[in-house]
Enzyme design. Structure first.
Site, short mmCIF file in Angstrom:
data_model
loop_
_atom_site.label_atom_id
_atom_site.label_comp_id
_atom_site.label_asym_id
_atom_site.label_seq_id
_atom_site.Cartn_x
_atom_site.Cartn_y
_atom_site.Cartn_z
N LEU A 442 0.78 -1.13 -0.02
CA LEU A 442 -0.04 -0.07 0.15
C LEU A 442 0.90 1.44 0.05
O LEU A 442 0.29 2.28 -0.43
CB LEU A 442 -0.93 -0.13 1.21
CG LEU A 442 -2.11 -1.20 1.18
CD1 LEU A 442 -2.74 -0.99 2.72
CD2 LEU A 442 -3.11 -1.04 0.22
N GLY A 443 2.07 1.14 0.46
CA GLY A 443 2.84 2.40 0.75
C GLY A 443 4.16 2.00 1.68
O GLY A 443 4.40 0.88 2.05
N GLY A 445 6.58 4.11 4.80
CA GLY A 445 6.68 5.42 5.72
C GLY A 445 7.86 5.07 6.57
O GLY A 445 8.95 4.33 6.15
N GLY A 446 8.11 5.87 7.57
CA GLY A 446 9.28 5.71 8.20
C GLY A 446 9.51 4.51 9.11
O GLY A 446 10.60 4.12 9.16
N PHE A 447 8.50 3.78 9.43
CA PHE A 447 8.45 2.62 10.14
C PHE A 447 9.10 1.50 9.19
O PHE A 447 9.59 0.62 9.33
CB PHE A 447 7.48 2.18 10.67
CG PHE A 447 7.21 0.98 11.44
CD1 PHE A 447 7.36 1.04 13.04
CD2 PHE A 447 6.77 -0.29 11.14
CE1 PHE A 447 7.19 -0.10 13.93
CE2 PHE A 447 6.86 -1.32 11.90
CZ PHE A 447 7.09 -1.37 13.17
N GLY A 448 8.29 1.53 7.83
CA GLY A 448 8.55 0.41 7.08
C GLY A 448 7.27 0.31 5.80
O GLY A 448 6.51 1.24 5.99
N VAL A 450 3.96 -1.06 4.08
CA VAL A 450 2.73 -1.36 4.56
C VAL A 450 2.01 -2.18 3.49
O VAL A 450 1.86 -1.95 2.24
CB VAL A 450 1.84 -0.06 5.09
CG1 VAL A 450 0.48 -0.42 5.57
CG2 VAL A 450 2.23 0.62 6.03
N LYS A 464 1.72 -3.49 8.89
CA LYS A 464 2.88 -2.67 8.86
C LYS A 464 4.29 -3.40 9.22
O LYS A 464 4.24 -3.81 10.40
CB LYS A 464 2.32 -1.27 9.86
CG LYS A 464 3.82 -0.13 9.72
CD LYS A 464 3.34 1.04 10.28
CE LYS A 464 2.94 1.23 11.53
NZ LYS A 464 2.78 2.53 11.83
N ASP A 561 3.25 13.51 16.12
CA ASP A 561 3.14 13.20 14.53
C ASP A 561 2.15 13.30 13.65
O ASP A 561 1.70 12.59 12.76
CB ASP A 561 4.09 12.06 14.41
CG ASP A 561 4.86 11.97 12.92
OD1 ASP A 561 5.10 12.90 12.36
OD2 ASP A 561 5.16 10.75 12.56
#
Length: 754
Positions: A442-443, A445-448, A450, A464, A561
């Protein structure tokens, strides 16, 4: 004693034993600019990479000719030295005074009168001592007449004499005195008083960049050229000119640029240095920080080229050509400085333009390589017993790290007894996401990344997965799991469970079919899918979610955030606040707290947190204000707006509200005629939320009331991070402050880029 501590102590001992020799190290200046408007948190500055840091900028009062600090910088200038020297006690801080471009008339009015010079000199020394700086710097001056050159030379001599006298009488260490100069001592009508500069300054740093700009040159130029076979616009030529004027090389530092420029090519197939171009690209003035350049390059997977003739890097993305300095170019330029016997280097600017300190480390590493060759030879012949001890420590550390990870996983699995939180197996997640297939991604982010998944019962989920390159770890992972499961609200994203098998860290959520808010806000075609009625629903949902976190849950939570990408939309376009990885539990009776670790997203973080690590309930109020302005305008806060493209989003919103032209700020597709929630009211509420001082911002309870038209609205003050002064607020300032707040730093682009 834990294995990690034992490992650390032994390694420190071994390296101290191996690398310390009685050989004295010559002075080598590693200097960098920190610009007060950069929004980079002071506590996060890696001061160990520098010997000196310049605080930019102070200014000259146009009436009293005393030193002045912009009112928005006053809370930070007094703590700057204390904060940055905690990591590096030997670091020296220098207060830089901008006297170029629009400030040039003030500077030459000051130096042309003896009484004005005395006033400035006395006050500048007093300010440096008062704020704890170790020196003073003069930046941006260009003497364009013989009279100006002569008076500048006189002023410099008097400034040095006063600094020497003050040190002798007070017993304090003598203040450092430095100056920023153009790459060449003579250019057209400009000439520096070289003899006076040599006698009185400890060193000068050269602006060895911005030789070519996409705003004025119709070809792709090497804006940081170390050499240029076809032009005098290069660093090597300029340094040779300074030395030809009998300027000692050991009082010069080379300028390093941590930014580049983007041109639009005439022909994408003709894409080398000097290719025809038809103007700037990508940003409002074509300038791009190294950090942004790396993000842009990674997004388009372009292949950078290194040109050893000019010593710079570049790459192309279709019609866009981007020139900059990468690690190899920076190392080459620092090596050049050493070979020429220069004193060191000065960077513009750190750390806002750097990417995870990679360029700063590259420059710093050259110095280590050249000064520590003898030490490196010693390291090669370490005794076998020392090497064995080192390997043993590594083994101990690895065992300890594995134990800690296992404890963290067991800790989470023990919490899975909560009936609302399930501990999934890796095999279950692998099956649900079709082995984490690209089609299900799906995309990221900073975590990793998804992934979309489907459980055996048909329920759709979002998975995630922590990536190996993520800066987040077990702490953020545990924080999100424990917080999210305790927080139950219709406008908060619900967590289903987690997975910690095979040292994986995965979070499993309800799947949100309509993606995130940022997917719709900034694209004209998608904006139409989010009409005013839907946006009001989003605003109200975010407000209620924050009210729950701050007022109605069992404990107060500061999200830290809040941004458009963390607002997910369900199948009815109702918002869900997500991503609690860096959230903080806050005591309800407390007004504020402090942290030494600065996290969050640039542009959404309030000034008190950026500069000093202070956070409170008003942190999320500020972030909500930024988000509210984005929702009603459809504008990103990373761009510049206004007639001259010199206003950030908050400044532009304030200008439009102040001039009663607020509808020009709005997304033109929005129509609030049939809604009780009005766009102009939302604009004013958003501006109230982003005021400089956290005490001036409303609480979320007050915000909720304001949005429901239940109270009269006060006039907002200028937003945080503003570079202009609102003269209507002068009644709240002292006479001195009135004189000191009329500056627009954004125009200081001749010697100081962007």
């Amino acid at each position: 004693m834990s294995p990690k501590i034992s490992f650390f102590i032994i390694i420190c001992f071994l390296f101290n034993f191996s690398f310390n020799t009685p050989t004295a190290k010559a002075t080598w200046v590693q200097c960098g600019f920190w610009y007060a408007g950069s929004e980079f948190p002071v506590p996060e500055i890696n001061s160990a990479l520098f010997t000196h840091i310049l605080f930019a900028f102070a200014y000259i009062n146009s009436s009293s000719y005393e030193l002045r600090i912009a009112h928005s910088d006053e809370p930070y200038v007094s703590t700057f030295t204390h904060i940055v020297t905690q990591k590096n006690p030997s670091l020296k801080t220098i207060l830089s005074i901008w006297a170029g471009r629009e400030e040039s008339p003030n500077f030459f009015s000051m130096v042309n009168q003896s009484s004005n010079r005395k006033s400035f000199i006395k006050n500048s020394i007093k300010a440096a001592r008062e704020y704890g700086f170790h020196g003073l710097d003069l930046c941006g001056v260009i003497p364009n007449t013989d009279s100006n050159m002569k008076n500048m030379g006189t002023f410099i001599g008097e400034w040095r004499a006063a600094i020497n006298s003050e040190s002798k009488s007070s017993g304090a260490p003598r203040l450092i005195l430095t100056m920023g100069a153009y790459y060449s001592p003579v250019l057209d009508a400009m000439a520096y008083p070289v003899d006076s500069i040599v006698r009185n300054f400890d060193w000068i740093y050269l602006t060895s960049y911005d030789y070519y700009l996409p705003t004025k040159d119709n070809f792709t130029g090497a804006h940081t050229a170390l050499y240029d076979p076809f032009s005098k616009l290069n660093t090597d030529y300029g340094i040779k000119e300074w030395i030809r004027k009998r300027f000692p090389p050991n009082k010069l530092t080379i300028g390093l640029s941590f930014h580049g420029y983007a041109w639009t090519l005439v022909d994408p197939k003709d894409n080398t240095i000097g290719s025809p171009a038809k103007g700037l690209a990508i940003t409002a003035d074509g300038s791009m920080s190294y950090r942004y350049i790396k993000i842009y390059n990674n997004s388009y997977k372009a292949t950078p080229a290194y040109n050893s003739t000019y010593v710079m890097n570049y790459f192309t993305v279709e019609w866009f050509w981007i020139g900059y300095d990468d690690v190899e170019a920076i190392k080459t330029k620092v090596s050049y400085a050493k070979e020429k016997g220069l004193l060191g280097y000065t960077v513009f600017q750190i750390p806002n333009d750097d990417d995870n300190w990679s360029l700063s480390r590259a420059a710093h590493g050259i110095e280590e390589d050249q000064h520590d060759k003898k030490k490196s030879k010693l390291a090669i012949v370490l005794p076998a017993g020392t090497l064995a001890a080192f390997l043993l420590c590594v083994a101990m550390y690895c065992v300890a790290r594995k134990t800690i990870r296992s404890k963290g996983s067991r800790k989470l699995n023990q919490r899975s007894v909560d009936p609302n939180l399930q501990a999934f197996t890796f095999a279950q997640m692998q099956a649900a996401t079709d082995n984490f297939s690209f089609q299900n991604k799906l995309g990221e982010g900073g975590f990793g990344p998804v992934y979309k998944g489907k459980l055996p019962n048909g329920q759709e989920i979002a998975v995630k997965r922590l990536s190996q390159s993520s800066k987040q770890g077990m702490e953020e992972f545990q924080n999100e799991v424990t917080l999210t499961v305790k927080l139950q609200h219709v406008n908060l994203l619900r967590i289903q469970g987690f997975c910690t098998e095979r040292e994986e860290k995965m979070l499993i959520y309800d799947y949100m079919p309509n993606k995130s808010l940022d997917f719709y806000l900034y694209e004209p075609a998608r904006q139409l899918q989010l009409d005013w009625e839907n946006r009001v629903q989003v605003i109200e949902g975010i407000t209620q979610g924050l009210l729950y976190l701050q007022e109605y849950s069992a404990f107060t939570v500061i999200h830290r955030d809040l941004k458009a990408s963390n607002i997910l939309l369900d199948n009815e376009m109702k918002p869900k606040i997500s991503d609690f990885g860096i959230a903080k539990i806050f005591q309800k009776e407390d007004n504020q707290a402090n942290t030494g670790r600065i996290v969050g997203t640039y542009g959404c973080v309030p000034p008190e947190y950026v500069k000093g690590g202070v956070y409170s309930r008003k942190y999320d109020v500020y972030s909500f204000g930024v988000l509210l302005l984005q929702i009603i305008s459809g504008k990103k806060n990373a761009y510049l707006y206004g007639t001259d493209k010199n206003l950030n989003l908050l400044e532009y919103a304030y200008e439009k509200w102040k001039t009663e032209s607020g509808m020009e700020f709005m997304d033109p597709s929005l129509d609030d005629k049939l809604s009780s929630c009005k766009l102009i009211r939302c604009l004013q509420v958003g501006l109230l939320c982003v005021q400089e001082k956290w005490e001036d911002r409303p609480s979320m309870l007050e915000v909720d009331s304001m949005l429901k038209n239940e109270t009269a609205l006060p006039a907002p003050k200028m937003p945080a991070f503003s570079r202009k002064f609102d003269h209507s607020e002068q009644g709240n300032l002292s006479r001195c402050e009135e004189d000191c707040c009329s500056i627009n730093v954004d125009t200081t682009s001749h010697l100081m880029p962007r």
